[in-house]
Write a protein that holds these residues in place. Sequence first.
Motif, PDB file in Angstrom:
ATOM      1  N   ALA A  11       7.700   4.939  -0.594  1.00  0.00           N
ATOM      2  CA  ALA A  11       8.676   3.865  -0.403  1.00  0.00           C
ATOM      3  C   ALA A  11       9.588   4.126   0.789  1.00  0.00           C
ATOM      4  O   ALA A  11      10.006   3.180   1.480  1.00  0.00           O
ATOM      5  CB  ALA A  11       9.511   3.688  -1.664  1.00  0.00           C
ATOM      6  N   ASP A  12       9.888   5.387   1.055  1.00  0.00           N
ATOM      7  CA  ASP A  12      10.791   5.713   2.164  1.00  0.00           C
ATOM      8  C   ASP A  12      10.152   5.472   3.526  1.00  0.00           C
ATOM      9  O   ASP A  12      10.844   5.516   4.552  1.00  0.00           O
ATOM     10  CB  ASP A  12      11.260   7.168   2.072  1.00  0.00           C
ATOM     11  CG  ASP A  12      12.219   7.395   0.907  1.00  0.00           C
ATOM     12  OD1 ASP A  12      12.770   6.395   0.410  1.00  0.00           O
ATOM     13  OD2 ASP A  12      12.404   8.552   0.501  1.00  0.00           O
ATOM     14  N   SER A  13       8.842   5.227   3.544  1.00  0.00           N
ATOM     15  CA  SER A  13       8.151   4.945   4.807  1.00  0.00           C
ATOM     16  C   SER A  13       8.098   3.449   5.116  1.00  0.00           C
ATOM     17  O   SER A  13       7.627   3.053   6.179  1.00  0.00           O
ATOM     18  CB  SER A  13       6.722   5.498   4.754  1.00  0.00           C
ATOM     19  OG  SER A  13       6.727   6.894   4.591  1.00  0.00           O
ATOM     20  N   MET A  14       8.570   2.634   4.190  1.00  0.00           N
ATOM     21  CA  MET A  14       8.525   1.187   4.395  1.00  0.00           C
ATOM     22  C   MET A  14       9.542   0.739   5.435  1.00  0.00           C
ATOM     23  O   MET A  14      10.610   1.340   5.574  1.00  0.00           O
ATOM     24  CB  MET A  14       8.776   0.462   3.065  1.00  0.00           C
ATOM     25  CG  MET A  14       7.659   0.641   2.058  1.00  0.00           C
ATOM     26  SD  MET A  14       8.097   0.091   0.392  1.00  0.00           S
ATOM     27  CE  MET A  14       8.471  -1.618   0.706  1.00  0.00           C
ATOM     28  N   SER A  15       9.207  -0.332   6.162  1.00  0.00           N
ATOM     29  CA  SER A  15      10.101  -0.843   7.190  1.00  0.00           C
ATOM     30  C   SER A  15      11.290  -1.567   6.571  1.00  0.00           C
ATOM     31  O   SER A  15      11.130  -2.329   5.606  1.00  0.00           O
ATOM     32  CB  SER A  15       9.337  -1.822   8.090  1.00  0.00           C
ATOM     33  OG  SER A  15      10.239  -2.526   8.935  1.00  0.00           O
ATOM     34  N   PRO A  16      12.485  -1.362   7.124  1.00  0.00           N
ATOM     35  CA  PRO A  16      13.653  -2.112   6.640  1.00  0.00           C
ATOM     36  C   PRO A  16      13.588  -3.591   6.985  1.00  0.00           C
ATOM     37  O   PRO A  16      14.378  -4.387   6.496  1.00  0.00           O
ATOM     38  CB  PRO A  16      14.830  -1.437   7.363  1.00  0.00           C
ATOM     39  CG  PRO A  16      14.229  -0.830   8.583  1.00  0.00           C
ATOM     40  CD  PRO A  16      12.847  -0.413   8.194  1.00  0.00           C
ATOM     41  N   PHE A  17      12.607  -3.961   7.826  1.00  0.00           N
ATOM     42  CA  PHE A  17      12.465  -5.362   8.214  1.00  0.00           C
ATOM     43  C   PHE A  17      11.559  -6.141   7.273  1.00  0.00           C
ATOM     44  O   PHE A  17      11.352  -7.343   7.476  1.00  0.00           O
ATOM     45  CB  PHE A  17      11.899  -5.459   9.637  1.00  0.00           C
ATOM     46  CG  PHE A  17      12.845  -5.004  10.705  1.00  0.00           C
ATOM     47  CD1 PHE A  17      14.024  -5.691  10.954  1.00  0.00           C
ATOM     48  CD2 PHE A  17      12.559  -3.878  11.455  1.00  0.00           C
ATOM     49  CE1 PHE A  17      14.899  -5.262  11.937  1.00  0.00           C
ATOM     50  CE2 PHE A  17      13.427  -3.436  12.438  1.00  0.00           C
ATOM     51  CZ  PHE A  17      14.597  -4.135  12.686  1.00  0.00           C
ATOM     52  N   ASN A  18      11.000  -5.504   6.249  1.00  0.00           N
ATOM     53  CA  ASN A  18      10.039  -6.196   5.385  1.00  0.00           C
ATOM     54  C   ASN A  18      10.599  -7.491   4.804  1.00  0.00           C
ATOM     55  O   ASN A  18       9.930  -8.523   4.800  1.00  0.00           O
ATOM     56  CB  ASN A  18       9.574  -5.288   4.240  1.00  0.00           C
ATOM     57  CG  ASN A  18       8.573  -4.254   4.688  1.00  0.00           C
ATOM     58  OD1 ASN A  18       7.896  -4.431   5.688  1.00  0.00           O
ATOM     59  ND2 ASN A  18       8.481  -3.151   3.961  1.00  0.00           N
ATOM     60  N   ILE A  19      11.815  -7.429   4.272  1.00  0.00           N
ATOM     61  CA  ILE A  19      12.396  -8.623   3.654  1.00  0.00           C
ATOM     62  C   ILE A  19      12.813  -9.661   4.693  1.00  0.00           C
ATOM     63  O   ILE A  19      12.360 -10.809   4.632  1.00  0.00           O
ATOM     64  CB  ILE A  19      13.575  -8.251   2.728  1.00  0.00           C
ATOM     65  CG1 ILE A  19      13.087  -7.395   1.566  1.00  0.00           C
ATOM     66  CG2 ILE A  19      14.261  -9.519   2.216  1.00  0.00           C
ATOM     67  CD1 ILE A  19      12.063  -8.071   0.682  1.00  0.00           C
ATOM     68  N   PRO A  20      13.672  -9.312   5.673  1.00  0.00           N
ATOM     69  CA  PRO A  20      14.065 -10.351   6.630  1.00  0.00           C
ATOM     70  C   PRO A  20      12.898 -10.900   7.448  1.00  0.00           C
ATOM     71  O   PRO A  20      12.947 -12.041   7.921  1.00  0.00           O
ATOM     72  CB  PRO A  20      15.083  -9.644   7.534  1.00  0.00           C
ATOM     73  CG  PRO A  20      14.865  -8.191   7.321  1.00  0.00           C
ATOM     74  CD  PRO A  20      14.380  -8.045   5.913  1.00  0.00           C
ATOM     75  N   ARG A  21      11.840 -10.107   7.621  1.00  0.00           N
ATOM     76  CA  ARG A  21      10.683 -10.584   8.368  1.00  0.00           C
ATOM     77  C   ARG A  21       9.910 -11.652   7.606  1.00  0.00           C
ATOM     78  O   ARG A  21       9.350 -12.570   8.196  1.00  0.00           O
ATOM     79  CB  ARG A  21       9.750  -9.416   8.677  1.00  0.00           C
ATOM     80  CG  ARG A  21       8.463  -9.822   9.401  1.00  0.00           C
ATOM     81  CD  ARG A  21       7.525  -8.638   9.566  1.00  0.00           C
ATOM     82  NE  ARG A  21       8.051  -7.672  10.504  1.00  0.00           N
ATOM     83  CZ  ARG A  21       8.124  -6.367  10.274  1.00  0.00           C
ATOM     84  NH1 ARG A  21       7.735  -5.875   9.118  1.00  0.00           N
ATOM     85  NH2 ARG A  21       8.594  -5.556  11.199  1.00  0.00           N
ATOM     86  N   SER A  22       9.892 -11.552   6.282  1.00  0.00           N
ATOM     87  CA  SER A  22       8.975 -12.382   5.501  1.00  0.00           C
ATOM     88  C   SER A  22       9.635 -13.531   4.749  1.00  0.00           C
ATOM     89  O   SER A  22       8.936 -14.393   4.220  1.00  0.00           O
ATOM     90  CB  SER A  22       8.231 -11.494   4.489  1.00  0.00           C
ATOM     91  OG  SER A  22       9.130 -10.896   3.586  1.00  0.00           O
ATOM     92  N   SER A  78       0.836  -1.205   0.000  1.00  0.00           N
ATOM     93  CA  SER A  78       0.000   0.000   0.000  1.00  0.00           C
ATOM     94  C   SER A  78       0.866   1.249   0.000  1.00  0.00           C
ATOM     95  O   SER A  78       0.610   2.205  -0.752  1.00  0.00           O
ATOM     96  CB  SER A  78      -0.916  -0.019   1.225  1.00  0.00           C
ATOM     97  OG  SER A  78      -1.659   1.175   1.309  1.00  0.00           O
ATOM     98  N   LEU A  79       1.899   1.266   0.832  1.00  0.00           N
ATOM     99  CA  LEU A  79       2.807   2.423   0.874  1.00  0.00           C
ATOM    100  C   LEU A  79       3.510   2.613  -0.465  1.00  0.00           C
ATOM    101  O   LEU A  79       3.658   3.748  -0.947  1.00  0.00           O
ATOM    102  CB  LEU A  79       3.841   2.226   1.986  1.00  0.00           C
ATOM    103  CG  LEU A  79       3.316   2.316   3.420  1.00  0.00           C
ATOM    104  CD1 LEU A  79       4.407   1.887   4.399  1.00  0.00           C
ATOM    105  CD2 LEU A  79       2.840   3.730   3.733  1.00  0.00           C
ATOM    106  N   LEU A  80       3.924   1.509  -1.072  1.00  0.00           N
ATOM    107  CA  LEU A  80       4.601   1.595  -2.362  1.00  0.00           C
ATOM    108  C   LEU A  80       3.669   2.170  -3.416  1.00  0.00           C
ATOM    109  O   LEU A  80       4.071   3.015  -4.235  1.00  0.00           O
ATOM    110  CB  LEU A  80       5.075   0.195  -2.770  1.00  0.00           C
ATOM    111  CG  LEU A  80       6.141   0.095  -3.865  1.00  0.00           C
ATOM    112  CD1 LEU A  80       7.412   0.807  -3.434  1.00  0.00           C
ATOM    113  CD2 LEU A  80       6.434  -1.362  -4.165  1.00  0.00           C
ATOM    114  N   GLY A  81       2.405   1.741  -3.393  1.00  0.00           N
ATOM    115  CA  GLY A  81       1.433   2.248  -4.350  1.00  0.00           C
ATOM    116  C   GLY A  81       1.123   3.722  -4.159  1.00  0.00           C
ATOM    117  O   GLY A  81       0.725   4.417  -5.103  1.00  0.00           O
ATOM    118  N   GLN A  82       1.323   4.202  -2.947  1.00  0.00           N
ATOM    119  CA  GLN A  82       1.088   5.622  -2.654  1.00  0.00           C
ATOM    120  C   GLN A  82       2.339   6.473  -2.871  1.00  0.00           C
ATOM    121  O   GLN A  82       2.339   7.669  -2.586  1.00  0.00           O
ATOM    122  CB  GLN A  82       0.629   5.775  -1.200  1.00  0.00           C
ATOM    123  CG  GLN A  82      -0.675   5.101  -0.853  1.00  0.00           C
ATOM    124  CD  GLN A  82      -0.940   5.126   0.638  1.00  0.00           C
ATOM    125  OE1 GLN A  82      -0.792   6.146   1.304  1.00  0.00           O
ATOM    126  NE2 GLN A  82      -1.334   3.975   1.181  1.00  0.00           N
ATOM    127  N   GLY A  83       3.402   5.852  -3.362  1.00  0.00           N
ATOM    128  CA  GLY A  83       4.644   6.590  -3.577  1.00  0.00           C
ATOM    129  C   GLY A  83       5.384   6.900  -2.296  1.00  0.00           C
ATOM    130  O   GLY A  83       6.154   7.863  -2.231  1.00  0.00           O
TER     131      GLY A  83
END
Length: 410
Positions: free
Chosen positions: A125-136, A118-123
């Motif tokens: 990207a800088d608000s995304m968590s750095p844990f997205n990849i290692p978390r998933s 959702s954040l990426l679609g809203q432009g």
Amino acid sequence: MGNTDIAVTGIGMLSPAGIGLEENWYRLCQGTSLADHDPLLAGLRTDFSCAVRGLNAASVLGHKMARRLDAFAQFAVVAARQAVADAGLDPTQWQSERVGVVLGVGSNSLHSYEKPFSLLGQGKADSMSPFNIPRSLPNMAAGEIALDLGARGVCFTTSSACASGATALGTAMDLLRSGRCDIVLAGGSESGRSRMTAASFGRMGALSSRTADPEAASRPFDTERDGFVLGEGAAVLVLERAREAHRRRARLHGYLAGYGATADGYHPTAPSPSGEPAEAAIRAALLDAGCGAESVDHINAHGTSTVLNDETEASVLRRVFPAGPPVTANKSVLGHALGASGAIEAAATLLSLEYGKIPPTANLQCQGSGLELDIVTKTPRKRRMRTAVSTSFGFGGHNAVLVLRSSRSD
């Protein structure tokens, strides 16, 4: 006990039935489905699931770790801690480079992707968590167990869809038999309760749409079955070579005695209509365990409650086991925990052997033509058992079968 049997010295388990072995065994023996409407799935065609309840991850794991881990990794670490404690092992004392971790994960918790997408679609990207990849990442369940318990031996993830947990246990057996490890923490973990997962399975027609009565939705081998119910959870088993477990006078839950695996090579999602590859996996597991079909006292079936799986599996079980040992299907109570289901059902099968009791299958009202099996229903069935089989089948045509033995006569 055979010369190549692998001892199960500890079990950790959490599922919709509860946290820990005692709660899980009690609810399985009640034989009542745990499906209920799920706020995460509100508004979807299938808006119910079987959810893990009562786990306060922040309290158990600490706030920092709980924030870092996705649900499937939280489940895995909690189950692994339970299993190691149950086995009477002290991670500060073991030879860490000889301790392996093999975890089955079919996918990952897709729920975690919804916010970043959702954040990426809203432009943003800088608000995304750095844990997205290692978390998933699917491998993080095994990785986090190794990190938490200081296991520095072989560590990896098996991914064979709904057969993943059983595949992990079979692979762990091979690691111990080959001498690569002295202890392996093995099992499976998954949380399939995401809108993406539910909507996608729903579009395929794989999920039950019995929204007016979720508790009656999961009904393996029943003529009115219309699909499976999403579940979640984890089971981790501590595995050791039998002679070493005996040497340290470990309490035994039983043995993993045989493993067989095949591929259908037929269709991405449908089982081979002949059932021959699944049958071959069962026969390979029996051969590996050094026992014949007539020696099997109980079968814990994959039993998803889908039209095709149950029909094919029933046909295969009748061919391999003409004597018709009693069958149960844990997904009727717990829902389908996807990649974790094979490990959860292996743990339940070991408990059946240990306590001499087969939990009932929920919601079975009518077995139609082609589905005739001796299925335990309504109340647990007491039975002295020596050997049991647990079957797991997954999308992509993955078939994984385990043979388990009781330790009570040792």
